[in-house]
Design a protein around this motif. Sequence first.
Motif, PDB file in Angstrom:
ATOM      1  N   GLY A 461       0.826  -1.209   0.000  1.00 17.24           N
ATOM      2  CA  GLY A 461       0.000   0.000   0.000  1.00 17.24           C
ATOM      3  C   GLY A 461       0.859   1.258   0.000  1.00 17.24           C
ATOM      4  N   ILE A 462       1.961   1.234   0.764  1.00 16.70           N
ATOM      5  CA  ILE A 462       2.884   2.383   0.789  1.00 16.70           C
ATOM      6  C   ILE A 462       3.504   2.581  -0.592  1.00 16.70           C
ATOM      7  N   ALA A 463       3.836   1.464  -1.246  1.00 17.02           N
ATOM      8  CA  ALA A 463       4.429   1.555  -2.591  1.00 17.02           C
ATOM      9  C   ALA A 463       3.466   2.271  -3.543  1.00 17.02           C
ATOM     10  N   ARG A 464       2.175   1.917  -3.470  1.00 16.25           N
ATOM     11  CA  ARG A 464       1.175   2.577  -4.333  1.00 16.25           C
ATOM     12  C   ARG A 464       1.049   4.056  -3.971  1.00 16.25           C
ATOM     13  N   HIS A 465       1.075   4.319  -2.668  1.00 15.95           N
ATOM     14  CA  HIS A 465       0.956   5.686  -2.139  1.00 15.95           C
ATOM     15  C   HIS A 465       2.100   6.557  -2.674  1.00 15.95           C
ATOM     16  N   ILE A 466       3.326   6.032  -2.595  1.00 20.58           N
ATOM     17  CA  ILE A 466       4.503   6.774  -3.062  1.00 20.58           C
ATOM     18  C   ILE A 466       4.456   6.946  -4.582  1.00 20.58           C
ATOM     19  N   ALA A 467       4.031   5.877  -5.261  1.00 22.31           N
ATOM     20  CA  ALA A 467       3.936   5.949  -6.732  1.00 22.31           C
ATOM     21  C   ALA A 467       2.954   7.037  -7.160  1.00 22.31           C
ATOM     22  N   GLY A 468       1.957   7.322  -6.292  1.00 18.85           N
ATOM     23  CA  GLY A 468       0.972   8.373  -6.576  1.00 18.85           C
ATOM     24  C   GLY A 468       1.473   9.761  -6.227  1.00 18.85           C
ATOM     25  N   GLY A 469       2.764   9.853  -5.845  1.00 22.48           N
ATOM     26  CA  GLY A 469       3.376  11.158  -5.581  1.00 22.48           C
ATOM     27  C   GLY A 469       3.195  11.660  -4.162  1.00 22.48           C
ATOM     28  N   GLN A 470       2.751  10.768  -3.229  1.00 22.01           N
ATOM     29  CA  GLN A 470       2.529  11.224  -1.844  1.00 22.01           C
ATOM     30  C   GLN A 470       3.591  10.678  -0.887  1.00 22.01           C
ATOM     31  N   GLN A 471       3.570  11.176   0.355  1.00 19.30           N
ATOM     32  CA  GLN A 471       4.571  10.802   1.357  1.00 19.30           C
ATOM     33  C   GLN A 471       3.916  10.096   2.545  1.00 19.30           C
ATOM     34  N   ALA A 472       4.748   9.418   3.337  1.00 20.18           N
ATOM     35  CA  ALA A 472       4.210   8.647   4.472  1.00 20.18           C
ATOM     36  C   ALA A 472       5.204   8.618   5.628  1.00 20.18           C
ATOM     37  N   TRP A 474       6.366   6.144   9.037  1.00 18.09           N
ATOM     38  CA  TRP A 474       6.290   4.805   9.643  1.00 18.09           C
ATOM     39  C   TRP A 474       6.914   4.920  11.030  1.00 18.09           C
ATOM     40  N   VAL A 475       6.117   4.704  12.077  1.00 17.48           N
ATOM     41  CA  VAL A 475       6.596   4.891  13.456  1.00 17.48           C
ATOM     42  C   VAL A 475       6.776   3.543  14.147  1.00 17.48           C
ATOM     43  N   CYS A 476       7.957   3.362  14.759  1.00 13.84           N
ATOM     44  CA  CYS A 476       8.270   2.141  15.520  1.00 13.84           C
ATOM     45  C   CYS A 476       8.508   2.510  16.983  1.00 13.84           C
ATOM     46  N   LEU A 532       9.350   8.460   5.834  1.00 15.18           N
ATOM     47  CA  LEU A 532      10.139   8.762   7.039  1.00 15.18           C
ATOM     48  C   LEU A 532       9.885   7.681   8.076  1.00 15.18           C
ATOM     49  N   VAL A 533      10.931   6.923   8.406  1.00  9.94           N
ATOM     50  CA  VAL A 533      10.843   5.918   9.469  1.00  9.94           C
ATOM     51  C   VAL A 533      11.358   6.583  10.742  1.00  9.94           C
ATOM     52  N   ALA A 534      10.596   6.485  11.821  1.00  4.92           N
ATOM     53  CA  ALA A 534      10.962   7.261  13.012  1.00  4.92           C
ATOM     54  C   ALA A 534      10.501   6.593  14.286  1.00  4.92           C
ATOM     55  N   THR A 535      11.089   7.036  15.393  1.00 11.19           N
ATOM     56  CA  THR A 535      10.561   6.716  16.720  1.00 11.19           C
ATOM     57  C   THR A 535       9.633   7.867  17.075  1.00 11.19           C
ATOM     58  N   THR A 536       9.255   7.966  18.328  1.00  6.31           N
ATOM     59  CA  THR A 536       8.274   8.992  18.704  1.00  6.31           C
ATOM     60  C   THR A 536       8.874  10.396  18.756  1.00  6.31           C
ATOM     61  N   VAL A 537      10.121  10.584  18.270  1.00  2.61           N
ATOM     62  CA  VAL A 537      10.660  11.960  18.225  1.00  2.61           C
ATOM     63  C   VAL A 537       9.810  12.843  17.326  1.00  2.61           C
ATOM     64  N   ILE A 552       1.600   3.178  12.261  1.00  2.00           N
ATOM     65  CA  ILE A 552       2.140   3.059  13.629  1.00  2.00           C
ATOM     66  C   ILE A 552       2.214   1.573  13.958  1.00  2.00           C
ATOM     67  N   GLU A 553       3.444   1.090  14.093  1.00  3.49           N
ATOM     68  CA  GLU A 553       3.653  -0.341  14.305  1.00  3.49           C
ATOM     69  C   GLU A 553       3.502  -0.692  15.781  1.00  3.49           C
ATOM     70  N   GLN A 554       2.866  -1.836  16.043  1.00  5.95           N
ATOM     71  CA  GLN A 554       2.589  -2.294  17.414  1.00  5.95           C
ATOM     72  C   GLN A 554       1.933  -1.171  18.218  1.00  5.95           C
ATOM     73  N   ALA A 555       0.840  -0.684  17.639  1.00  3.88           N
ATOM     74  CA  ALA A 555       0.147   0.485  18.189  1.00  3.88           C
ATOM     75  C   ALA A 555      -0.352   0.246  19.604  1.00  3.88           C
ATOM     76  N   GLU A 556      -0.599  -1.021  19.955  1.00  2.45           N
ATOM     77  CA  GLU A 556      -1.124  -1.306  21.299  1.00  2.45           C
ATOM     78  C   GLU A 556      -0.110  -0.986  22.389  1.00  2.45           C
ATOM     79  N   ARG A 557       1.152  -0.788  22.013  1.00  4.37           N
ATOM     80  CA  ARG A 557       2.188  -0.490  23.012  1.00  4.37           C
ATOM     81  C   ARG A 557       2.229   0.995  23.387  1.00  4.37           C
ATOM     82  N   PHE A 558       1.513   1.820  22.637  1.00  2.78           N
ATOM     83  CA  PHE A 558       1.508   3.262  22.910  1.00  2.78           C
ATOM     84  C   PHE A 558       0.298   3.642  23.758  1.00  2.78           C
ATOM     85  N   GLY A 559       0.450   4.708  24.526  1.00  2.00           N
ATOM     86  CA  GLY A 559      -0.704   5.284  25.214  1.00  2.00           C
ATOM     87  C   GLY A 559      -1.581   6.017  24.197  1.00  2.00           C
ATOM     88  N   LEU A 560      -2.840   6.218  24.550  1.00  4.93           N
ATOM     89  CA  LEU A 560      -3.777   6.886  23.643  1.00  4.93           C
ATOM     90  C   LEU A 560      -3.321   8.295  23.268  1.00  4.93           C
TER      91      LEU A 560
END
Length: 687
Positions: A461-472, A474-476, A532-537, A552-560
């Motif tokens: 899905g990200i590949a299609r998104h980027i191919a469409g000229g948009q950005q994303a 990814w938070v770990c 952009l791959v990032a931590t919570t910075v 947001i990867e493993q979203a259950e590990r974050f507070g609301l």
Amino acid sequence: MRTEILNPLFAEIATLDGVGPKLMKPLGRLGLNRVRDVAYHLPERFVTRRAVQNVDEAGEGEQIVVQLTATEHRPPRNPGRGPYRVLAQDSAGNIIAITYFGRASYTGKKLLPVGEPRWVAGRLDRYGDMLQIVHPDHVVEDGGETLKRLCEPVYALAEGLTQPKVAGLASQSLAKLPGLPEWIDPALFEKEGWPDWADALKLAHKGENAKARERLAYDELLANSLALMLVRADNRQRRGRALVGDGSLLGKLQLPFPLTGAQDRSVREITGDMAQATPMLRLLQGDVGAGKTVVALEAMLVAVEAGAQAALLAPTEILARQHFETLRAMARPTGVEIALLTGRDKGKARTSILMGLLDGSIDMVVGTHAIFQDSVGYRDLGLVVIDEQHRFGVAQRLMLASKGRVTPHTLAMTATPIPRTLTLAQYGEMEVSRLDELPPGRQAIDTRVFPQARMDEVVDGIARHIAGGQQAYWVCPMVRDSETVDIAAAEARYAGLKERFGDDVVLVHGQLASEEKDAAMTRFASGEAKLLVATTVIEVGVDVPSSTLMVIEQAERFGLAQLHQLRGRVGRGSEKSVCLLLRGETLSETGKKRLALMRETQDGFRIAEEDLELRGGGELLGTRQSGDTPFRIATLEQIQKWLPVAHDDARILVERDGGLASDRGQAARTLLYLMERDYGVQLLRGG
């Protein structure tokens, strides 16, 4: 000056027996640097063990005391790599493995000689077909009867510390507690039946004692409330100056949108405060994307119209640069001179900015802590704006007062909606303005939950998104890959995504040098990098309107609250935005509720209240996420019950005895020093 009676508590931890340079490192990681810190390092829980004749009488997961005899030592094949196991027998002939990892293996060799019985205390678990006790709490030759009767504290540890060692240091610290005068209101103290301070600390280390814990929590809440009351009282007495604009600059602003009702109301509240001679102390609390920067700009322009300068303090260089670019673009029609000053500015460029601030040719400055260093002077600083207020303590806020000819007006801002319960705790000295409307044109963010197992589909899905000229984005959740904690590390995820997307991917995390971080952010903000791959910075303030997808990867590990902040990085332009929450295979009930609420609402104030309820006191205070409470002892329930009482008590005490000169006032000064809220005392004449 701190009262002498507290000196033994503020002695370095090295003054305790058995603490040398080797032990000071792990103690330091826990924040235990002085005797006082150890006394307040309260047990997380207590363990009462059951004595058994043999393990047939015990259940898996149970804390037991049992007599075992070592039959064989099994070191790991590769020294230092695997577990060190000691096989031992109970009285019925059952074999149990006593397992040690890392440096602790030396302990197993020493304490469990083959053929000699020992009393072993610990938790009985199963590993494969074998019962085991991992890192037993006690191994003793004699004294089994004592272990059987023990209700034992369990402390938070760092590598290199053991429960007995921390318990021993706590015991030494408690022996040094002085007798202190009572600072709690006598009627309340009597009514609640609380122990005195020293007894409360001793009881809290000995066993479950609700009254002792409650009293210590109240001390913390009272100290916090009292310090903030003293800040407010001091601020009212300070000589400020009224700043009234003439509209000459505000009239030149060409905003692409009208202000919302909440923005307009907040501007009126702020400019109303600035028009008074008493220095403003106001918090602007906005939801993600509610338009705080525009409100701050209007306040800064009013200060410049009145002949003064304005400064905006940001917690990171990335945010400072972003604010600078945004303010400069919005304020261009007004002709005001805006500068950026960070710790990285050197040489002629820095000298030029310093001269401009001193001679008044620079009207506004944006920067990090560098803008308040001793070497930085202002011709006439009238307004200070502090962004992401929770990153700066009250003591740092007070430092700003010295930079103006008179005390400047202070506007603090936060994009982290704070539950009303905690606003009192963190900002009790401030008036509060709330931005509870989003600007027109902001679209709802489509929030979806996917299982981690569908990762490949997400990447496609990200590949299609980027191919469409948009950005994303990814938070770990973590920076370093770990064999023991099953979460995706940003560096590992970046490497995997880079294989697929090549130079379209950049990485940002807190351990990168500022130059690398800025270079990556610049590539992403300019559109050169697409992912952009990032931590919570990137949790707060990062603004790239062309980025419309957040994973947001493993979203259950974050507070609301954190999830809400991260989601707020998208949906900042006119395009429809999507937030994908990837969840692990097993979800707790709390995790399910969190993710369901994220799909249901984008109201940050509602999310903040629900987050508080879902996370509860223990987790809230343990995780220390942005916007959390400033308390180490008080649980959420205690804050909700006792903070209003402490707040009222502090208010009455300051109104009746503003100089804290009475007997109770003097005791309250001792409390402020003890709880390290002494910036409150320093505001008192002769304090």
